[in-house]
Design an enzyme around this catalytic site. Structure first.
Site, PDB file in Angstrom:
ATOM      1  N   ARG A  91       3.682   7.972  11.226  1.00 37.63           N
ATOM      2  CA  ARG A  91       3.241   7.565  12.551  1.00 37.63           C
ATOM      3  C   ARG A  91       3.072   8.811  13.401  1.00 37.63           C
ATOM      4  O   ARG A  91       3.889   9.729  13.372  1.00 37.63           O
ATOM      5  CB  ARG A  91       4.240   6.595  13.196  1.00 37.63           C
ATOM      6  CG  ARG A  91       4.229   5.191  12.580  1.00 37.63           C
ATOM      7  CD  ARG A  91       2.898   4.491  12.761  1.00 37.63           C
ATOM      8  NE  ARG A  91       2.847   3.158  12.163  1.00 37.63           N
ATOM      9  CZ  ARG A  91       2.374   2.901  10.952  1.00 37.63           C
ATOM     10  NH1 ARG A  91       1.944   3.892  10.186  1.00 37.63           N
ATOM     11  NH2 ARG A  91       2.337   1.668  10.497  1.00 37.63           N
ATOM     12  N   GLN A 150      -4.611   4.372  18.397  1.00 42.13           N
ATOM     13  CA  GLN A 150      -5.583   4.206  17.321  1.00 42.13           C
ATOM     14  C   GLN A 150      -6.580   3.119  17.701  1.00 42.13           C
ATOM     15  O   GLN A 150      -6.157   1.997  17.981  1.00 42.13           O
ATOM     16  CB  GLN A 150      -4.874   3.856  16.005  1.00 42.13           C
ATOM     17  CG  GLN A 150      -3.997   4.994  15.523  1.00 42.13           C
ATOM     18  CD  GLN A 150      -3.515   4.830  14.089  1.00 42.13           C
ATOM     19  OE1 GLN A 150      -3.394   5.802  13.377  1.00 42.13           O
ATOM     20  NE2 GLN A 150      -3.220   3.624  13.658  1.00 42.13           N
ATOM     21  N   ASN A 173       0.810  -1.217   0.000  1.00 34.25           N
ATOM     22  CA  ASN A 173       0.000   0.000   0.000  1.00 34.25           C
ATOM     23  C   ASN A 173       0.845   1.270   0.000  1.00 34.25           C
ATOM     24  O   ASN A 173       0.378   2.336   0.386  1.00 34.25           O
ATOM     25  CB  ASN A 173      -0.990  -0.002   1.172  1.00 34.25           C
ATOM     26  CG  ASN A 173      -0.331  -0.251   2.518  1.00 34.25           C
ATOM     27  OD1 ASN A 173       0.891  -0.286   2.636  1.00 34.25           O
ATOM     28  ND2 ASN A 173      -1.144  -0.431   3.543  1.00 34.25           N
ATOM     29  N   HIS A 226      -7.238   6.475   9.932  1.00 32.44           N
ATOM     30  CA  HIS A 226      -6.072   5.867   9.285  1.00 32.44           C
ATOM     31  C   HIS A 226      -6.532   5.039   8.075  1.00 32.44           C
ATOM     32  O   HIS A 226      -6.705   3.818   8.163  1.00 32.44           O
ATOM     33  CB  HIS A 226      -5.312   4.997  10.279  1.00 32.44           C
ATOM     34  CG  HIS A 226      -3.934   4.637   9.826  1.00 32.44           C
ATOM     35  ND1 HIS A 226      -3.007   4.064  10.656  1.00 32.44           N
ATOM     36  CD2 HIS A 226      -3.313   4.771   8.628  1.00 32.44           C
ATOM     37  CE1 HIS A 226      -1.886   3.854  10.007  1.00 32.44           C
ATOM     38  NE2 HIS A 226      -2.054   4.254   8.754  1.00 32.44           N
TER      39      HIS A 226
END
Length: 391
Positions: free
Chosen positions: A285, A314, A147, A333
């Protein structure tokens, strides 16, 4: 037989499966640079389907259960009474995602005596305590490049959205307004700006390539300097460290992994050294930046905008200050879990599982920790105190 615990994000609120906007996704033949796409023996899902959520199960259930293995899939990952913590005790494999991370802390690893493989469905394994994994000889792997371009596209989108003040302008239109002066009083052209990338690996280079046609001046910093040919092709200015780069640019896009050298890198002091009215986009991050320093800089005007899709923890609390700070373009995210990306990282997850279950080597480019040390992609991207050869 193995027990695989898979922690995935929850299903859509309107139910699963969703109605898809498109019938197909483009077929890729290779990644940039020639790395081949995942090569599992087969797939039990249609590329383009939502497989990253709980009901999607990464398309793994049929494959694993036909081999006699046990698959547990949950989104319940926090606290000692969570399904994840209860199932972890006798798990051989844990699969997690950067978007909904099951934090494999040293304490959790100590409570999982059978754990041998920590597999990230996507890119980024900092939710695993790598020192503890090294000490326990747990293999850590992820689907490198699956990705990367998805994240690069998201970063470029957010850079443009911030500089052009897109989100507030859209909000005026959605609310029935036509407030042109309010929109453009915070909007600029990116043309002619200095744009810098922190870490010029796969994602960072993809961002640089996509920004080059915008007639910006491109800067980067990385532990490993790029080739003179690539620097000349893209017109890149190299900086020896993040401090030098931050002072020289209008926009910073962060693409470094989280490790001791990058944690809280963008603190109050470093942000204060940037040009007034600079922008930061962080799809790497959250802990690479100081949370409260970002809020203060937006409120004071030192930063003109901050965007990204990475938070800590998260998911973040409902009252996390990044949800409401001024001139933010934050998203959940999502950059690396488009339906296109899911097809690749789900296929890569199956490829890694097939190799591990059959006792065959996992592709070197997928490895983060192996044989009690940083390995493969991990030896390039991470540092770990237990791994003296790579610290």
């Amino acid at each position: 037989m193995a027990k695989i615990v898979c922690v995935l994000y929850p299903d859509p609120i309107d139910g699963f499966p969703p109605e898809y906007a498109r019938d197909t996704i483009p077929v890729l033949n290779s990644y940039p640079g020639g790395q081949t796409l995942p090569t599992p023996s087969s797939l039990d899902f249609r590329p383009g389907d939502l497989v990253g959520c709980v009901s999607g199960e990464l398309g793994l259930r049929k494959f694993l259960e036909e081999r006699g293995h046990t698959l547990v899939v949950t989104s319940d990952k926090e606290g000692p009474d969570s399904i994840f913590d209860r199932e972890l005790a006798d798990a051989d494999v844990v699969i997690s995602q950067p978007f909904w991370p099951a934090y494999l802390t040293a304490e959790r690893i100590a409570r999982a005596p059978k754990l041998k493989l920590a597999l990230t469905a996507g890119i980024g394994s900092d939710h695993v305590d790598l020192d503890a994994a090294i000490a326990r000889d747990i293999t850590v792997a992820e689907e490198t490049y699956s990705n990367s371009i998805s994240v690069a596209e998201h970063a470029v989108m957010q850079i443009l959205a911030l500089v052009r003040n897109y989100l507030p302008s859209h909000q005026w239109a959605a609310q029935g307004g036509w407030n042109i002066a309010d929109c453009v009083s915070h909007a600029y052209d990116i043309e002619g700006m200095d744009v810098g990338v922190i870490a010029a690996g796969r994602i960072g280079q993809a961002v640089l390539r996509r920004l080059a046609p915008f007639d910006v001046r491109l800067h980067y910093t990385d532990k490993r300097r790029l080739s003179p040919e690539l620097e000349q092709e893209l017109g890149l200015t190299f900086h020896p460290d993040a401090r030098s780069l931050a002072r020289a640019v209008d926009v910073v896009s962060i693409h470094a992994p989280l490790h001791p050298e990058t944690r809280n890198l963008f603190n109050e002091e470093l942000i204060g050294s940037m040009r007034r009215g600079s922008y930061i986009v962080n799809t790497a991050r959250a802990q690479i930046v100081d949370r409260d320093a970002v809020v203060a800089a937006l409120e004071s005007g030192q930063l003109a905008g901050y965007a990204g899709d990475v938070w800590y923890p998260q998911p973040p609390a409902a009252d996390h200050p990044w949800r409401t700070m001024p001139y933010n373009g934050m998203t959940p995210h999502v950059s690396g879990t488009t339906l296109s990306a899911q097809a690749r990282y789900a296929a890569g997850t199956r490829e890694i599982l097939e190799a591990w279950l059959d006792g065959k080597p996992i592709r070197d480019e997928y490895l983060i920790v192996d044989g009690g040390k940083l390995a493969g992609a991990g030896a390039v991207a991470y540092t770990a105190s237990q791994d003296a050869g790579n610290s």
